[in-house]
Write a protein that holds these residues in place. Structure first.
Motif, PDB file in Angstrom:
ATOM      1  N   MET A   1       0.927  -1.179  -0.206  1.00 18.12           N
ATOM      2  CA  MET A   1       0.159  -0.209  -0.128  1.00 18.12           C
ATOM      3  C   MET A   1       0.764   1.345  -0.011  1.00 18.12           C
ATOM      4  N   TRP A  24      -7.557   3.603   4.076  1.00 23.51           N
ATOM      5  CA  TRP A  24      -8.530   2.516   4.511  1.00 23.51           C
ATOM      6  C   TRP A  24      -9.196   2.654   5.700  1.00 23.51           C
ATOM      7  N   ALA A  26     -11.240   0.346   8.872  1.00 26.96           N
ATOM      8  CA  ALA A  26     -11.631  -1.022   9.323  1.00 26.96           C
ATOM      9  C   ALA A  26     -12.259  -0.753  10.504  1.00 26.96           C
ATOM     10  N   TYR A  40      -6.770   4.563   8.559  1.00 19.83           N
ATOM     11  CA  TYR A  40      -5.332   4.423   8.036  1.00 19.83           C
ATOM     12  C   TYR A  40      -5.179   5.204   6.688  1.00 19.83           C
ATOM     13  N   TRP A  97      -2.884  -7.088  10.133  1.00 18.63           N
ATOM     14  CA  TRP A  97      -2.625  -5.666  10.498  1.00 18.63           C
ATOM     15  C   TRP A  97      -2.262  -5.465  11.901  1.00 18.63           C
ATOM     16  N   THR A 110      -7.238 -10.189   7.734  1.00 18.06           N
ATOM     17  CA  THR A 110      -8.426 -10.012   6.617  1.00 18.06           C
ATOM     18  C   THR A 110      -8.270 -11.198   5.648  1.00 18.06           C
ATOM     19  N   ASP A 165     -12.561  -0.997  -2.332  1.00 19.41           N
ATOM     20  CA  ASP A 165     -12.060  -1.918  -2.088  1.00 19.41           C
ATOM     21  C   ASP A 165     -12.955  -2.440  -0.529  1.00 19.41           C
ATOM     22  N   VAL A 204     -12.596  -4.268   6.386  1.00 14.26           N
ATOM     23  CA  VAL A 204     -11.479  -3.177   6.026  1.00 14.26           C
ATOM     24  C   VAL A 204     -11.949  -2.767   4.576  1.00 14.26           C
ATOM     25  N   VAL A 205     -12.131  -1.397   4.382  1.00 12.46           N
ATOM     26  CA  VAL A 205     -12.632  -0.595   3.245  1.00 12.46           C
ATOM     27  C   VAL A 205     -11.571   0.173   2.875  1.00 12.46           C
ATOM     28  N   GLY A 206     -11.122  -0.069   1.385  1.00 15.09           N
ATOM     29  CA  GLY A 206     -10.381   0.959   0.774  1.00 15.09           C
ATOM     30  C   GLY A 206     -11.310   2.290   0.473  1.00 15.09           C
TER      31      GLY A 206
END
Length: 223
Positions: A1, A24, A26, A40, A97, A110, A165, A204-206
């Motif tokens: 990343m 990101w 979470a 993040y 993570w 994840t 994501d 976790v979402v981008g």
């Protein structure tokens, strides 16, 4: 990343400043009732940074931020009962993570992307980052994930969340002030930081988050 220290500050036609944050989010629940939301951010007007918002079982809301500047901005956007400025370290590798943000220690893992994650990955990044896309996808996000993609925040601010994501969180362990928070659980009840929300299922979402500030006189964060 990969990250960048480049600031991302724009201005709307009405003169309101727009700040963009790429990274990101979470959202994790625990069997003790504490819910944790990690931000993040690999690119932001403050440079790369991470922050943690958590709500205890009794409803006490805490912000852990790495600097006074980021603490002021986040606390000016969301609601907290307590704000702490502490180092917030995040290590990411091969789906694992590790978060060290005294008084919180968190580790989570994840899993593979599901259909929703694959669908979000197929959307071109520049399109997903546009506030108009967040508005367009709001009904689907509400129906499928139970989250809002745009809305009003504190101090007259307005936010848009463009998801790019999604990966499920399949394992997590956390401790707060030395207390074991228990095993992974759904994020329920929903967190009460204000506009911000996360899916009930830990994930976790981008995301690209855009924040419009109220008025044109608000200071732009130092680059």
């Amino acid at each position: 990343m990969p990250g960048t220290t480049a600031a991302d500050v724009g201005r709307r036609r009405d003169g309101r400043l727009r700040l963009r944050f790429d990274g990101w989010i979470a959202g994790i629940g625990t069997s003790s009732g504490t819910r944790v939301v990690l931000g993040y951010w690999v690119r932001s007007p403050f440079g790369p940074f991470s922050d943690v918002m958590l709500e205890r079982k009794g409803g006490h809301r805490v912000l852990l931020a790495p600097s006074a500047q980021t603490a002021r901005f986040v606390a000016g956007t969301y609601l907290f009962d307590e704000v702490r400025v502490v180092p917030v370290g995040v290590e990411v590798g091969r789906g694992e993570w590790t978060v060290a943000a005294s008084p919180l220690d968190l580790r989570f893992v994840t899993g593979r992307r599901g259909p929703m994650g694959l669908l979000l990955r197929a959307v071109p990044g520049p399109l997903a980052a546009r506030p108009a896309w967040a508005v367009m996808t709001a009904p689907a996000a509400s129906a499928l994930l139970g989250v809002r993609t745009h809305g009003s925040a504190r101090a007259g601010r307005y936010e848009w969340y463009g998801a790019k994501d999604l990966r499920p969180v399949i394992e997590a362990r956390a401790a707060y002030e030395g207390e074991d928070l228990g095993s992974l659980a759904p994020v329920e009840p929903a967190v009460r930081f204000g506009f911000g929300s996360t899916p009930r299922r830990p994930c976790v979402v981008g995301v690209t988050t855009t924040v419009a500030l109220e008025g044109s006189r608000q200071a732009v964060p130092a680059r």
